[in-house]
Design a protein around this motif. Structure first.
Motif, PDB file in Angstrom:
ATOM      1  N   LEU A  12       0.893  -1.267   0.045  1.00 18.94           N
ATOM      2  CA  LEU A  12       0.078   0.056  -0.102  1.00 18.94           C
ATOM      3  C   LEU A  12       0.964   1.362   0.099  1.00 18.94           C
ATOM      4  O   LEU A  12       0.407   2.038  -0.689  1.00 18.94           O
ATOM      5  N   ARG A  13       2.286   1.174   0.441  1.00 21.79           N
ATOM      6  CA  ARG A  13       3.206   2.250   0.588  1.00 21.79           C
ATOM      7  C   ARG A  13       3.464   2.431  -0.761  1.00 21.79           C
ATOM      8  O   ARG A  13       3.416   3.743  -1.267  1.00 21.79           O
ATOM      9  N   CYS A  14       3.976   1.640  -1.226  1.00 21.00           N
ATOM     10  CA  CYS A  14       4.506   1.673  -2.496  1.00 21.00           C
ATOM     11  C   CYS A  14       4.694   0.323  -3.415  1.00 21.00           C
ATOM     12  O   CYS A  14       5.497  -0.586  -3.054  1.00 21.00           O
ATOM     13  N   PRO A  15       3.801   0.010  -4.332  1.00 23.91           N
ATOM     14  CA  PRO A  15       3.738  -1.582  -5.072  1.00 23.91           C
ATOM     15  C   PRO A  15       5.121  -1.727  -5.614  1.00 23.91           C
ATOM     16  O   PRO A  15       5.761  -2.585  -5.718  1.00 23.91           O
ATOM     17  N   ARG A  16       5.997  -0.777  -6.013  1.00 21.05           N
ATOM     18  CA  ARG A  16       7.391  -1.021  -6.542  1.00 21.05           C
ATOM     19  C   ARG A  16       8.279  -1.384  -5.382  1.00 21.05           C
ATOM     20  O   ARG A  16       9.029  -2.386  -5.781  1.00 21.05           O
ATOM     21  N   SER A  17       8.237  -0.894  -4.360  1.00 17.08           N
ATOM     22  CA  SER A  17       8.936  -1.304  -3.501  1.00 17.08           C
ATOM     23  C   SER A  17       8.770  -2.716  -2.764  1.00 17.08           C
ATOM     24  O   SER A  17       9.666  -3.578  -2.558  1.00 17.08           O
ATOM     25  N   TYR A  18       7.370  -3.114  -2.673  1.00 24.78           N
ATOM     26  CA  TYR A  18       6.823  -4.656  -2.689  1.00 24.78           C
ATOM     27  C   TYR A  18       7.427  -5.344  -3.439  1.00 24.78           C
ATOM     28  O   TYR A  18       8.169  -6.395  -3.213  1.00 24.78           O
ATOM     29  N   SER A 218       3.443  -0.446 -10.041  1.00 24.52           N
ATOM     30  CA  SER A 218       3.758   0.993 -10.236  1.00 24.52           C
ATOM     31  C   SER A 218       4.162   1.480  -9.142  1.00 24.52           C
ATOM     32  O   SER A 218       3.919   1.205  -7.928  1.00 24.52           O
ATOM     33  N   SER A 219       5.427   2.560  -9.350  1.00 29.00           N
ATOM     34  CA  SER A 219       5.693   3.176  -8.245  1.00 29.00           C
ATOM     35  C   SER A 219       4.881   4.211  -7.576  1.00 29.00           C
ATOM     36  O   SER A 219       4.195   4.959  -8.321  1.00 29.00           O
ATOM     37  N   HIS A 220       4.812   4.285  -6.347  1.00 26.77           N
ATOM     38  CA  HIS A 220       4.153   5.291  -5.726  1.00 26.77           C
ATOM     39  C   HIS A 220       5.302   6.281  -5.004  1.00 26.77           C
ATOM     40  O   HIS A 220       5.445   6.168  -3.744  1.00 26.77           O
ATOM     41  N   SER A 221       5.910   7.148  -5.488  1.00 23.35           N
ATOM     42  CA  SER A 221       6.989   7.786  -5.173  1.00 23.35           C
ATOM     43  C   SER A 221       6.784   8.605  -4.039  1.00 23.35           C
ATOM     44  O   SER A 221       7.568   8.683  -2.989  1.00 23.35           O
ATOM     45  N   GLY A 222       5.761   9.393  -4.027  1.00 22.11           N
ATOM     46  CA  GLY A 222       5.165  10.293  -3.009  1.00 22.11           C
ATOM     47  C   GLY A 222       6.222  11.424  -2.774  1.00 22.11           C
ATOM     48  O   GLY A 222       6.483  11.704  -1.727  1.00 22.11           O
ATOM     49  N   GLY A 229       8.319   9.797   1.147  1.00 18.94           N
ATOM     50  CA  GLY A 229       8.376   8.442   1.442  1.00 18.94           C
ATOM     51  C   GLY A 229       9.761   7.948   0.910  1.00 18.94           C
ATOM     52  O   GLY A 229      10.383   6.799   1.489  1.00 18.94           O
ATOM     53  N   CYS A 230      10.091   8.210  -0.268  1.00 21.73           N
ATOM     54  CA  CYS A 230      11.605   7.717  -0.693  1.00 21.73           C
ATOM     55  C   CYS A 230      12.634   7.982  -0.172  1.00 21.73           C
ATOM     56  O   CYS A 230      13.614   7.051  -0.115  1.00 21.73           O
ATOM     57  N   VAL A 231      12.764   8.969   0.870  1.00 27.18           N
ATOM     58  CA  VAL A 231      13.909   9.300   1.470  1.00 27.18           C
ATOM     59  C   VAL A 231      14.081   8.249   2.493  1.00 27.18           C
ATOM     60  O   VAL A 231      15.284   7.667   2.577  1.00 27.18           O
ATOM     61  N   SER A 232      13.122   7.768   3.204  1.00 30.51           N
ATOM     62  CA  SER A 232      13.190   6.697   4.133  1.00 30.51           C
ATOM     63  C   SER A 232      12.920   5.074   3.564  1.00 30.51           C
ATOM     64  O   SER A 232      13.216   4.005   4.322  1.00 30.51           O
ATOM     65  N   CYS A 233      12.859   4.861   2.224  1.00 28.18           N
ATOM     66  CA  CYS A 233      12.744   3.769   1.569  1.00 28.18           C
ATOM     67  C   CYS A 233      13.899   3.132   1.323  1.00 28.18           C
ATOM     68  O   CYS A 233      14.911   3.495   0.812  1.00 28.18           O
ATOM     69  N   SER A 234      14.074   2.044   1.969  1.00 30.70           N
ATOM     70  CA  SER A 234      15.453   1.086   1.760  1.00 30.70           C
ATOM     71  C   SER A 234      15.771   0.950   0.322  1.00 30.70           C
ATOM     72  O   SER A 234      16.919   0.543  -0.191  1.00 30.70           O
ATOM     73  N   HIS A 235      14.790   1.035  -0.496  1.00 33.07           N
ATOM     74  CA  HIS A 235      14.883   0.486  -2.109  1.00 33.07           C
ATOM     75  C   HIS A 235      15.199   1.834  -3.007  1.00 33.07           C
ATOM     76  O   HIS A 235      15.319   1.791  -4.153  1.00 33.07           O
ATOM     77  N   LEU A 236      15.596   2.926  -2.467  1.00 26.63           N
ATOM     78  CA  LEU A 236      15.754   4.176  -3.090  1.00 26.63           C
ATOM     79  C   LEU A 236      16.875   3.924  -4.099  1.00 26.63           C
ATOM     80  O   LEU A 236      16.895   4.555  -5.432  1.00 26.63           O
ATOM     81  N   LEU A 238      17.723   1.253  -5.564  1.00 24.51           N
ATOM     82  CA  LEU A 238      17.337   0.416  -6.834  1.00 24.51           C
ATOM     83  C   LEU A 238      16.647   1.451  -7.848  1.00 24.51           C
ATOM     84  O   LEU A 238      16.783   1.758  -9.121  1.00 24.51           O
ATOM     85  N   CYS A 239      15.787   2.456  -7.125  1.00 22.20           N
ATOM     86  CA  CYS A 239      14.860   3.243  -8.075  1.00 22.20           C
ATOM     87  C   CYS A 239      15.761   4.492  -8.745  1.00 22.20           C
ATOM     88  O   CYS A 239      15.588   4.882  -9.912  1.00 22.20           O
ATOM     89  N   LEU A 240      17.063   4.756  -8.139  1.00 19.95           N
ATOM     90  CA  LEU A 240      17.890   5.722  -8.685  1.00 19.95           C
ATOM     91  C   LEU A 240      18.947   5.019  -9.572  1.00 19.95           C
ATOM     92  O   LEU A 240      19.530   5.832  -9.948  1.00 19.95           O
TER      93      LEU A 240
END
Ligand code: SF4
Length: 267
Positions: A12-18, A218-222, A229-236, A238-240
């Motif tokens: 729910l926070r970010c499907p891409r992160s899931y 899909s990504s919910h970058s927020g 939310g991306c700043v605290s996402c451990s997968h940042l 990968l997205c960058l």
């Protein structure tokens, strides 16, 4: 497929992160001192209810990590954490507000629920006991900042408590929050979850799983100051496509989702 609260909330926070975590196997490295300390503290709490010395249990559990090169927050250290932990355990015993009859059977309970399509939902409940003499489901939290208590009733909207109420069928729930700050504090936060909230959560679980199974990631970058939310996402990383961030924060371990409930121990 087995689902958990952590999986549903991560989707729910970010499907891409899931997708990164549960399909591709990218997990956050276990280098966060607070998370490991939370696990050790929980063992010490268990000792408290089993008529053992909780401080000794904390020293034993946390002592195993004395030389582990954790990432400590500013001002934190192995010694400081154990000092705060012992202080909190003493305060908890003095307060005497929680009792757990039959601690062997009512601490760290694994609850499961069958879902449509042969799926299953699993939760690990910290405790079922009494708070201030009233039966209740309890979740321990260790944190460095107080939980918000206002406005009244706010906690009844907490999705993790709603989830635990849904899987257990218990309406009265509580967070016991161990706040590791200058002057350690314990918050006893109670809430009542309604039948309608439990039904709604069940529908949310089913619809989220349907999206997972239909491959919607899909990504919910927020990206929106100040709650990015991306700043605290451990997968940042990968997205960058930032190799340094990936190597610092992640380890690839496919099939490790069985341990994701450990994240629910800390805030
Ligand atoms: S960095 Fe942002 S967009 Fe990428 S997975 Fe994390 S939350 Fe989603």
């Amino acid at each position: 497929m087995i689902y958990s609260y952590t999986q549903i909330s991560q989707y729910l926070r970010c499907p891409r992160s899931y997708r990164y975590r549960y399909l591709d196997g990218w997990r956050e490295k276990d280098t966060r001192a607070a998370m490991v300390f939370g696990r050790c503290f929980e063992k010490a709490l268990q000792a408290c209810f089993e008529q053992e010395d909780p401080s000794a249990a904390l020293f034993k559990e946390w002592g195993a990590y004395r030389d582990t090169p954790f990432e400590y927050r500013k001002g934190e250290s192995w010694d400081r954490l154990v000092h705060q932990g012992v202080h909190l355990l003493q305060k908890f015993a003095q307060d005497g507000r929680v009792s757990i009859p039959d601690p062997k059977g009512n601490l760290q309970l694994k609850l499961t629920r069958s879902l449509a399509g042969g799926n299953e939902f699993v939760s690990y409940i910290d405790a079922i006991g009494e708070l201030d003499g009233k039966p209740c489901l309890i979740d321990w939290k260790t944190t460095t900042s107080r939980y918000a208590e206002e406005p009244e009733g706010l906690l009844s909207l907490d999705p993790q408590l709603i989830c635990y109420s849904w899987i257990s069928g218990i309406s009265d729930v509580a967070f016991v929050v161990f706040v590791r700050k200058q002057l350690p504090e314990i918050q006893y936060l109670k809430a009542t979850i309604s039948e309608e909230q439990r039904r709604e959560f069940g529908r949310l679980v089913e619809s989220t799983i349907a999206q997972v199974e239909s491959g919607q990631f899909s990504s919910h970058s927020g990206i929106r100051f100040p709650q990015n939310g991306c700043v605290s996402c451990s997968h940042l990383g990968l997205c960058l496509n930032n190799q340094q961030l990936i190597e610092t924060n992640l380890v690839r371990r496919p099939g490790a989702s069985d341990l994701d409930w450990l994240d629910e121990l800390t805030d």
